[in-house]
Write an enzyme that holds these catalytic residues in place. Sequence first.
Site, mmCIF file in Angstrom:
data_model
loop_
_atom_site.group_PDB
_atom_site.id
_atom_site.type_symbol
_atom_site.label_atom_id
_atom_site.label_comp_id
_atom_site.label_asym_id
_atom_site.label_seq_id
_atom_site.Cartn_x
_atom_site.Cartn_y
_atom_site.Cartn_z
ATOM 1 N N HIS A 25 0.844 -1.206 0.000
ATOM 2 C CA HIS A 25 0.000 0.000 0.000
ATOM 3 C C HIS A 25 0.877 1.254 0.000
ATOM 4 O O HIS A 25 0.586 2.224 -0.711
ATOM 5 C CB HIS A 25 -0.888 0.059 1.256
ATOM 6 C CG HIS A 25 -1.911 -1.031 1.364
ATOM 7 N ND1 HIS A 25 -2.069 -1.777 2.506
ATOM 8 C CD2 HIS A 25 -2.844 -1.479 0.485
ATOM 9 C CE1 HIS A 25 -3.067 -2.641 2.338
ATOM 10 N NE2 HIS A 25 -3.542 -2.487 1.112
ATOM 11 N N LYS A 49 -18.381 -6.338 8.210
ATOM 12 C CA LYS A 49 -17.159 -7.147 8.099
ATOM 13 C C LYS A 49 -16.359 -7.092 9.390
ATOM 14 O O LYS A 49 -16.374 -6.084 10.084
ATOM 15 C CB LYS A 49 -16.298 -6.597 6.944
ATOM 16 C CG LYS A 49 -15.777 -7.672 6.023
ATOM 17 C CD LYS A 49 -15.114 -7.071 4.814
ATOM 18 C CE LYS A 49 -13.686 -7.597 4.674
ATOM 19 N NZ LYS A 49 -13.017 -7.057 3.509
ATOM 20 N N ARG A 98 -1.560 -6.068 -8.173
ATOM 21 C CA ARG A 98 -0.401 -6.928 -7.936
ATOM 22 C C ARG A 98 -0.296 -7.929 -9.072
ATOM 23 O O ARG A 98 0.558 -7.804 -9.935
ATOM 24 C CB ARG A 98 -0.532 -7.649 -6.593
ATOM 25 C CG ARG A 98 -0.308 -6.761 -5.392
ATOM 26 C CD ARG A 98 -0.846 -7.358 -4.151
ATOM 27 N NE ARG A 98 -2.257 -7.707 -4.324
ATOM 28 C CZ ARG A 98 -3.049 -8.119 -3.368
ATOM 29 N NH1 ARG A 98 -2.575 -8.287 -2.156
ATOM 30 N NH2 ARG A 98 -4.315 -8.380 -3.596
ATOM 31 N N SER A 136 -2.640 -7.741 3.063
ATOM 32 C CA SER A 136 -2.952 -7.587 4.487
ATOM 33 C C SER A 136 -3.320 -8.940 5.095
ATOM 34 O O SER A 136 -2.896 -9.268 6.204
ATOM 35 C CB SER A 136 -4.124 -6.629 4.674
ATOM 36 O OG SER A 136 -3.796 -5.365 4.175
HETATM 37 O O1 PNS Z 1 -9.207 -3.138 0.451
HETATM 38 P P1 PNS Z 1 -10.458 -3.634 -0.190
HETATM 39 O O2 PNS Z 1 -11.262 -4.425 0.810
HETATM 40 O O3 PNS Z 1 -10.171 -4.394 -1.451
HETATM 41 O O4 PNS Z 1 -11.332 -2.350 -0.603
HETATM 42 C C1 PNS Z 1 -12.589 -2.484 -1.217
HETATM 43 C C2 PNS Z 1 -13.326 -1.131 -1.297
HETATM 44 C C3 PNS Z 1 -13.444 -0.526 0.079
HETATM 45 C C4 PNS Z 1 -12.542 -0.192 -2.181
HETATM 46 C C5 PNS Z 1 -14.725 -1.392 -1.910
HETATM 47 O O5 PNS Z 1 -15.336 -2.417 -1.219
HETATM 48 C C6 PNS Z 1 -15.617 -0.158 -1.893
HETATM 49 O O6 PNS Z 1 -15.376 0.794 -2.585
HETATM 50 N N1 PNS Z 1 -16.676 -0.208 -1.076
HETATM 51 C C7 PNS Z 1 -17.593 0.901 -0.910
HETATM 52 C C8 PNS Z 1 -18.977 0.523 -1.429
HETATM 53 C C9 PNS Z 1 -19.101 0.788 -2.909
HETATM 54 O O7 PNS Z 1 -18.940 1.887 -3.366
HETATM 55 N N2 PNS Z 1 -19.420 -0.277 -3.681
HETATM 56 C C10 PNS Z 1 -19.665 -0.144 -5.107
HETATM 57 C C11 PNS Z 1 -18.433 -0.338 -5.935
HETATM 58 S S1 PNS Z 1 -18.367 -1.997 -6.430
#
Ligand code: PNS
Length: 182
Positions: A25, A49, A98, A136
């Site tokens: 990150h 979660k 990645r 992570s």
């Molecule tokens: O680190 P992560 O868990 O891969 O991050 C995922 C994240 C937080 C970027 C994604 O789940 C997100 O943007 N969630 C917010 C809800 C949203 O906007 N969902 C619609 C897009 S698919």
Amino acid sequence: MKKDHLSKPRIAIYPGSFDPLTNGHMDVIQRALEIFDEVIVAILRNPAKKYLFSVQERLEMIRQSFNGNDALKVDAFDGLLVDYARMKHAVAIIRGMRAISDFENEFQMALMNRKLHKDVQSVFLMTGFRWIFTSSSIIKEAAQFGADVSDMVPEPVNLKLMEKFPRMETHRGPHPDRSGSR
Ligand code: PNS
């Protein structure tokens, strides 16, 4: 892509769980800071979660890891990412890539975000080669069983992981035959 002195600052959001922040990150954040005037690392508040670290702990760890860089902001958000991006006047959403295995999910998410908000661009940045296998979840799993993950996370994260999972003596430091290997 950065602004000239007359135009508005180019703001990018780097969203994620960051449970916890890794060197992968950090690498993506540093690359994003070279392109954008301001990068907001935004932690999703997701009560559905289960996380190892609270939102507050994650915010703190990111702040401590990037101490003193004014172009970097750290925040948490609820709900739709595109709504948050709109509120912050962001022009881009950053995601780290990645391996090819990241692609399908990221592609789907980027298309959904574009459908919901056509004026924010998803920008994918490749992590440095040495971080391709870091995540992570794998770091948490290793740390949980006492492994030394200090070369995969920033120091403030390493300290917090050691608080949660005290390390076993045998895992401290690299294996003598493999020192220096990456
Ligand atoms: O680190 P992560 O868990 O891969 O991050 C995922 C994240 C937080 C970027 C994604 O789940 C997100 O943007 N969630 C917010 C809800 C949203 O906007 N969902 C619609 C897009 S698919």
